[in-house]
Motif scaffolding. Structure first.
Motif, PDB file in Angstrom:
ATOM      1  N   ARG A   1      -2.981   3.372  -2.605  1.00  0.00           N
ATOM      2  CA  ARG A   1      -3.137   2.377  -3.665  1.00  0.00           C
ATOM      3  C   ARG A   1      -2.740   1.028  -3.093  1.00  0.00           C
ATOM      4  NH1 ARG A   1       0.611   1.764  -9.065  1.00  0.00           N
ATOM      5  NH2 ARG A   1      -0.549   0.045 -10.028  1.00  0.00           N
ATOM      6  N   HIS A   2      -3.595   0.011  -3.280  1.00  0.00           N
ATOM      7  CA  HIS A   2      -3.403  -1.280  -2.644  1.00  0.00           C
ATOM      8  C   HIS A   2      -3.141  -2.348  -3.717  1.00  0.00           C
ATOM      9  CE1 HIS A   2      -4.947   0.903   0.739  1.00  0.00           C
ATOM     10  NE2 HIS A   2      -6.147   1.034   0.191  1.00  0.00           N
ATOM     11  N   VAL A   3      -1.933  -2.899  -3.682  1.00  0.00           N
ATOM     12  CA  VAL A   3      -1.526  -3.904  -4.661  1.00  0.00           C
ATOM     13  C   VAL A   3      -1.147  -5.178  -3.911  1.00  0.00           C
ATOM     14  CG1 VAL A   3       0.074  -4.490  -6.514  1.00  0.00           C
ATOM     15  CG2 VAL A   3      -0.704  -2.117  -6.234  1.00  0.00           C
TER      16      VAL A   3
ATOM     17  N   THR B   1      -7.133  -1.676  -5.655  1.00  0.00           N
ATOM     18  CA  THR B   1      -7.485  -0.386  -5.066  1.00  0.00           C
ATOM     19  C   THR B   1      -8.976  -0.120  -5.160  1.00  0.00           C
ATOM     20  OG1 THR B   1      -5.304   0.483  -5.654  1.00  0.00           O
ATOM     21  CG2 THR B   1      -7.018   2.085  -5.127  1.00  0.00           C
TER      22      THR B   1
ATOM     23  N   SER C   1       0.845  -1.192   0.000  1.00  0.00           N
ATOM     24  CA  SER C   1       0.000   0.000   0.000  1.00  0.00           C
ATOM     25  C   SER C   1       0.879   1.239   0.000  1.00  0.00           C
ATOM     26  CB  SER C   1      -0.921   0.013   1.226  1.00  0.00           C
ATOM     27  OG  SER C   1      -1.887  -1.014   1.142  1.00  0.00           O
TER      28      SER C   1
ATOM     29  N   CYS D   1      -1.524  -7.895  -8.161  1.00  0.00           N
ATOM     30  CA  CYS D   1      -2.902  -7.579  -8.538  1.00  0.00           C
ATOM     31  C   CYS D   1      -3.297  -6.271  -7.851  1.00  0.00           C
ATOM     32  CB  CYS D   1      -3.855  -8.706  -8.141  1.00  0.00           C
ATOM     33  SG  CYS D   1      -5.603  -8.327  -8.426  1.00  0.00           S
ATOM     34  N   ASP D   2      -3.685  -5.278  -8.630  1.00  0.00           N
ATOM     35  CA  ASP D   2      -4.105  -3.984  -8.092  1.00  0.00           C
ATOM     36  C   ASP D   2      -5.570  -4.082  -7.656  1.00  0.00           C
ATOM     37  OD1 ASP D   2      -4.683  -1.358  -7.485  1.00  0.00           O
ATOM     38  OD2 ASP D   2      -3.615  -0.528  -9.201  1.00  0.00           O
TER      39      ASP D   2
END
Length: 300
Positions: free
Chosen positions: A39-41, A91, A35, A88-89
């Motif tokens: 944005r969380h990947v 968000t 993160s 893998c995004d």
């Protein structure tokens, strides 16, 4: 007799699970959430296997709604089905502050691995330090902050000169783009710094201090754009009026505005030259005998 049958059945189940674990594709490992800037990947490592083709992955997620209302169902991440990447995004999928369960598995041909599960809640992630810009307009100080999710609040600390211990806090919700602080002292230096914190209590660090000097009272914020707008409207009206006048002007009315001035005499040329050839010939014949007539007379 009954006990022997139960033992054999139990041994067969254990042997089947053992052989399945041997031949099944290993599950992805090292799963973690990366993160940054909200944005969380999701990332993981490729399993060690002797796959003759490219190993692909599938990602699913489950929120509180799916867990409580939809009987623990899972949702496929749209952009992360049969992908060769180990990331893998998510968000947009993780759009609330609820608890999520994430899972990923590998696939080699028709062979599938077990799921690797990872819990996640974005409120447990430390928000990044915000980016701010500080400007002045007369005696008004303007602080703009880069937008964050609607669950975040920006705290702006402001003080005058070296009085940081007496700093005053201003709170900015995520939907507010600019903080305006008016009626500041002319010639004084004001400093600001900011941090972001979430409803869960997680907060970022402070930005560096930004200091600016107040130049003095200026025109109201609405005056400049209003003046430009009025100028454009007036010029447009004048152009439309001029165009209409040219198109609808009658010939009789327009002549007094568009009169043709005669050329001065100095620019006029004298082209009234008349040459009388017959008259010149007669005068010439009177002074000198005409050879042509005499020749004709001799022949006759």
């Amino acid at each position: 007799m009954m006990a022997r049958g139960t033992r054999k059945l139990l041994m067969m189940v254990i042997l089947l699970e053992f052989t399945t674990d041997i031949w099944m594709l290993p599950a992805p490992g090292g799963v973690f959430m990366d993160s940054m800037d909200m944005r969380h990947v999701l990332r993981w490592t490729q399993p060690k296997s002797s796959c003759n083709t490219v190993v692909v992955y599938a990602v699913q997620y489950q929120g509180e709604f799916e867990f409580l209302v939809k009987n623990g169902s899972w949702i496929n991440a749209p952009e992360c089905q049969k992908i060769p990447l180990t990331m893998c995004d998510l968000t947009f999928e993780l759009g609330s502050d609820s608890d999520y369960s994430l899972r990923v598995r590998a696939q080699c041909g028709s062979e599938l691995s077990a799921w690797t599960t990872f819990p996640f809640n974005r409120n447990n992630m430390t928000p990044p330090v915000p980016e701010i810009k500080v400007m002045t307009a007369g005696d008004v100080l303007l602080v703009s902050v880069r937008k964050f999710p609607l669950t975040s609040i920006t705290r702006v600390m402001m003080w005058k000169g070296d009085e940081e211990q007496q700093a005053k806090a201003h709170l900015m919700p995520a939907d507010q783009e600019v903080l305006q602080v008016a009626a500041l002292q002319e010639g004084a230096v004001y400093c600001v710094k900011a941090q972001v914190f979430l409803n869960s209590g997680m907060q970022s660090g402070y930005t560096d201090s930004h200091c600016v000097s107040i130049t003095g009272p200026g025109a109201p914020a609405w005056k400049e754009p209003t003046t430009v707008t009025l100028t454009v409207i007036i010029m447009l009206g004048l152009l439309i009026g001029l165009f209409w006048s040219i198109v609808h002007c009658r010939p009789g009315s327009c002549q007094k505005y568009f009169q043709k001035e005669p050329l001065p005499l100095s620019l006029k040329g004298n082209f009234d030259l008349q040459i009388n050839i017959n008259h010149q010939r007669e005068e010439y014949c009177e002074e000198t005998p005409c050879l042509l007539s005499s020749v004709r007379g001799e022949k006759t």
